[in-house]
Design a protein around this motif. Structure first.
Motif, PDB file in Angstrom:
ATOM      1  N   VAL A 168      62.538  29.871  44.775  1.00 47.89           N
ATOM      2  CA  VAL A 168      63.174  28.906  43.878  1.00 47.89           C
ATOM      3  C   VAL A 168      62.861  29.217  42.411  1.00 47.89           C
ATOM      4  O   VAL A 168      63.717  29.046  41.534  1.00 47.89           O
ATOM      5  CB  VAL A 168      62.709  27.477  44.232  1.00 47.89           C
ATOM      6  CG1 VAL A 168      63.223  26.465  43.203  1.00 47.89           C
ATOM      7  CG2 VAL A 168      63.185  27.108  45.626  1.00 47.89           C
ATOM      8  N   LEU A 204      58.072  18.952  49.013  1.00 53.75           N
ATOM      9  CA  LEU A 204      59.501  19.239  49.142  1.00 53.75           C
ATOM     10  C   LEU A 204      60.293  18.589  48.011  1.00 53.75           C
ATOM     11  O   LEU A 204      61.209  19.203  47.439  1.00 53.75           O
ATOM     12  CB  LEU A 204      60.013  18.758  50.502  1.00 53.75           C
ATOM     13  CG  LEU A 204      59.585  19.600  51.707  1.00 53.75           C
ATOM     14  CD1 LEU A 204      59.935  18.884  53.013  1.00 53.75           C
ATOM     15  CD2 LEU A 204      60.282  20.972  51.660  1.00 53.75           C
ATOM     16  N   ARG A 205      59.942  17.349  47.670  1.00 54.44           N
ATOM     17  CA  ARG A 205      60.641  16.681  46.566  1.00 54.44           C
ATOM     18  C   ARG A 205      60.397  17.412  45.239  1.00 54.44           C
ATOM     19  O   ARG A 205      61.323  17.606  44.449  1.00 54.44           O
ATOM     20  CB  ARG A 205      60.170  15.221  46.450  1.00 54.44           C
ATOM     21  CG  ARG A 205      60.705  14.310  47.546  1.00 54.44           C
ATOM     22  CD  ARG A 205      60.547  12.840  47.157  1.00 54.44           C
ATOM     23  NE  ARG A 205      59.162  12.490  46.881  1.00 54.44           N
ATOM     24  CZ  ARG A 205      58.302  12.067  47.798  1.00 54.44           C
ATOM     25  NH1 ARG A 205      58.689  11.960  49.069  1.00 54.44           N
ATOM     26  NH2 ARG A 205      57.063  11.758  47.460  1.00 54.44           N
ATOM     27  N   LEU A 207      59.648  20.536  44.859  1.00 52.22           N
ATOM     28  CA  LEU A 207      60.297  21.840  44.886  1.00 52.22           C
ATOM     29  C   LEU A 207      61.794  21.702  44.666  1.00 52.22           C
ATOM     30  O   LEU A 207      62.411  22.526  43.981  1.00 52.22           O
ATOM     31  CB  LEU A 207      60.015  22.536  46.219  1.00 52.22           C
ATOM     32  CG  LEU A 207      60.437  24.002  46.337  1.00 52.22           C
ATOM     33  CD1 LEU A 207      59.798  24.829  45.237  1.00 52.22           C
ATOM     34  CD2 LEU A 207      60.053  24.548  47.701  1.00 52.22           C
ATOM     35  N   ASN A 208      62.388  20.667  45.207  1.00 53.28           N
ATOM     36  CA  ASN A 208      63.829  20.452  45.017  1.00 53.28           C
ATOM     37  C   ASN A 208      64.172  20.195  43.554  1.00 53.28           C
ATOM     38  O   ASN A 208      65.275  20.517  43.099  1.00 53.28           O
ATOM     39  CB  ASN A 208      64.308  19.273  45.875  1.00 53.28           C
ATOM     40  CG  ASN A 208      64.327  19.619  47.350  1.00 53.28           C
ATOM     41  OD1 ASN A 208      64.439  20.785  47.718  1.00 53.28           O
ATOM     42  ND2 ASN A 208      64.194  18.614  48.205  1.00 53.28           N
ATOM     43  N   GLY A 209      63.230  19.618  42.814  1.00 56.47           N
ATOM     44  CA  GLY A 209      63.488  19.356  41.398  1.00 56.47           C
ATOM     45  C   GLY A 209      62.764  20.309  40.470  1.00 56.47           C
ATOM     46  O   GLY A 209      62.676  20.056  39.268  1.00 56.47           O
TER      47      GLY A 209
END
Length: 465
Positions: A168, A204-205, A207-209
């Motif tokens: 990412v 996870l949250r 990493l998503n942002g």
């Protein structure tokens, strides 16, 4: 550093252990944790070693050591006390190119086994290279007390997400900032509390942002008077986490050695008579670095809010929406006076203290303050950056009727190895100033100044009138 620190992968690799007593058993525990293929040589052994041999976790040769035992191994540890055995094993090892450790014999060893702190995959080794093993053990206990019990769980969480983060965030700086937010944030707290599932959801949250732009933070950090050991724990942590450090000219070089090695170091010093950078330019640099998402440290001698312009910088950054954290430091009046043996207050000599600067902003209200009214019996005045004003200070005080015999002290490079202290009377102040160099100097005025421990000023450091 006479030994190169390294961690070696012993998994399935042949290691020879010589000895069958308690020392050998302790070394065996470490070797088995590292999954080494251990061959142990000893005619007799304690019950713990016998148990491992019966379980098949080691190969035990129940015989006295012979040089041939070093064949086909890469590492050897000798933990036996038979006369001459250590020397014979060391010779046999070196003939065959085997790296050897002989317990309590650094002179015969190629490597040492450190005192170890373990938290899962986090391993810390403390070595004294054989000089002081008990001191290394004491340091291990101190580190053990500092580290969270579930630190290994946090390391595992980071390892599970490592490659996902790399996909990412392909940029190294972005990854560094991401991981710092993780280790300082809720995911780390949840992992350390034993809630692994919640920690993974939080990761996870985040990493998503992760690709959303994030502004950095500026830490205004007080470096203290110069002795690195006078850094606060918070200051040390800020230096270790910094991406870039903007430091004053007065900050001792030894303090910068406490920073992360790959942090950028930018000198922005301002000293009387040689201003290398205007305050507006420093403010702009701090703002730019923070807006790039960097973790910024503005490192100031002493305390950032005591004659350090920290208040101006904080106002500027906060007006531009940047988060500012202030890390107080030991200001010069406290650190230098203590290093010179001066009690700033004393029940018999002084019950109050005034801190002033020899150089104020022209036209400011602070610049108009006449602090000389405070000088007198029972009061101490500490003058920052007052060396060049020594003649003016003497004249102003004498003009107010202050006794020419009032004790004064000059402390140059206070708390540092090159500290120089001179003690005298107010009437002698200009002459005392001429004997000092151009290092940062604090002036103490008051009866307590007589308690200073004077030092001889080297001839090559004296200024010429």
């Amino acid at each position: 550093m006479s030994f190169f620190p390294a961690f070696i992968d012993f998994r399935s690799r042949p290691v020879l252990l010589v000895g069958g007593g308690e020392q050998a058993a302790r070394k065996l525990r470490l070797l088995l944790k590292s999954e080494a293929a251990v061959t142990l040589v000893a005619a007799d052994a304690v019950a713990e070693i016998e148990g491992h041999a019966q379980a098949g976790t080691i190969c035990w040769r129940r015989e006295a050591f012979r040089p041939e035992h070093m064949d086909n191994v890469r590492f050897a540890i000798v933990a036996a006390e038979e006369p001459g055995l250590a020397e014979a094993a060391a010779v046999a090892a070196r003939v065959r190119g085997v790296l050897i450790n002989v317990v309590d014999r650094a002179d015969l060893s190629d490597f040492t086994v450190p005192a170890i702190v373990e938290r899962g995959d986090i391993t810390i080794g403390i070595a004294s290279h054989g000089a002081a093993p008990m001191l290394a053990s004491r340091i291990r206990l101190q580190i053990e007390a500092m580290l969270p019990a579930r630190l290994g769980d946090l390391a595992k969480l980071a390892g599970d997400f490592r490659f996902a983060v790399k996909r990412v965030l392909p940029d190294a700086d972005s990854r560094r900032r991401f991981w710092r937010r993780v280790f300082d944030g809720p995911a780390a707290q949840q992992a350390l509390a034993g809630d692994g599932a919640a920690a993974r959801e939080t990761m996870l949250r985040q990493l998503n942002g992760a690709q959303q732009a994030a502004e950095g933070v500026v830490h205004l950090v007080g470096a203290g008077p110069g002795d690195p050991d006078l850094l606060t724990i918070a200051a040390q942590q800020a230096l270790l986490n910094a991406d870039v450090i903007f430091h004053d000219d007065l900050v001792a070089p030894a303090l910068l050695e406490r920073a992360r090695r790959d942090a950028d170091r930018v000198p922005v010093g301002k000293r009387m008579g040689r201003h290398s950078m205007k305050q507006d330019d420093i403010n702009a640099l701090l703002l730019q670095a923070a807006r790039e998402g960097k973790r910024v440290v503005r490192l100031k001698a002493g305390d950032p809010f005591v004659f350090g312009r920290g208040g101006e910088e904080a106002d500027y950054l906060q007006a531009h929406g940047i988060s500012v954290t202030v890390v107080p430091g030991i200001t010069a009046a406290l650190g230098c006076a203590a290093a010179a043996g001066i009690p700033l207050t004393h029940r018999d000599l002084s019950s109050s203290l005034t801190l002033v600067t020899g150089h104020n902003k022209p036209g400011s209200e602070a610049g108009e303050l006449d602090w000389t009214q405070r000088v007198g019996p029972g009061h101490t005045v500490a003058v920052y950056m007052g060396l060049s004003q020594a003649e003016s200070i003497r004249q102003r005080l004498l003009g107010r009727g202050v006794s020419p015999a009032l004790p004064v002290a000059l402390i140059e490079n206070g708390s540092r190895p090159d500290q120089v202290v001179s003690v005298g009377a107010l009437a002698e102040l200009p002459a005392m100033a001429l004997r000092h160099g151009d290092g940062p100097t604090l002036l103490i005025i008051g009866e307590v100044a007589a308690k200073a421990r004077a030092t001889e000023i080297p001839q090559n450091q004296r200024r010429i009138a």
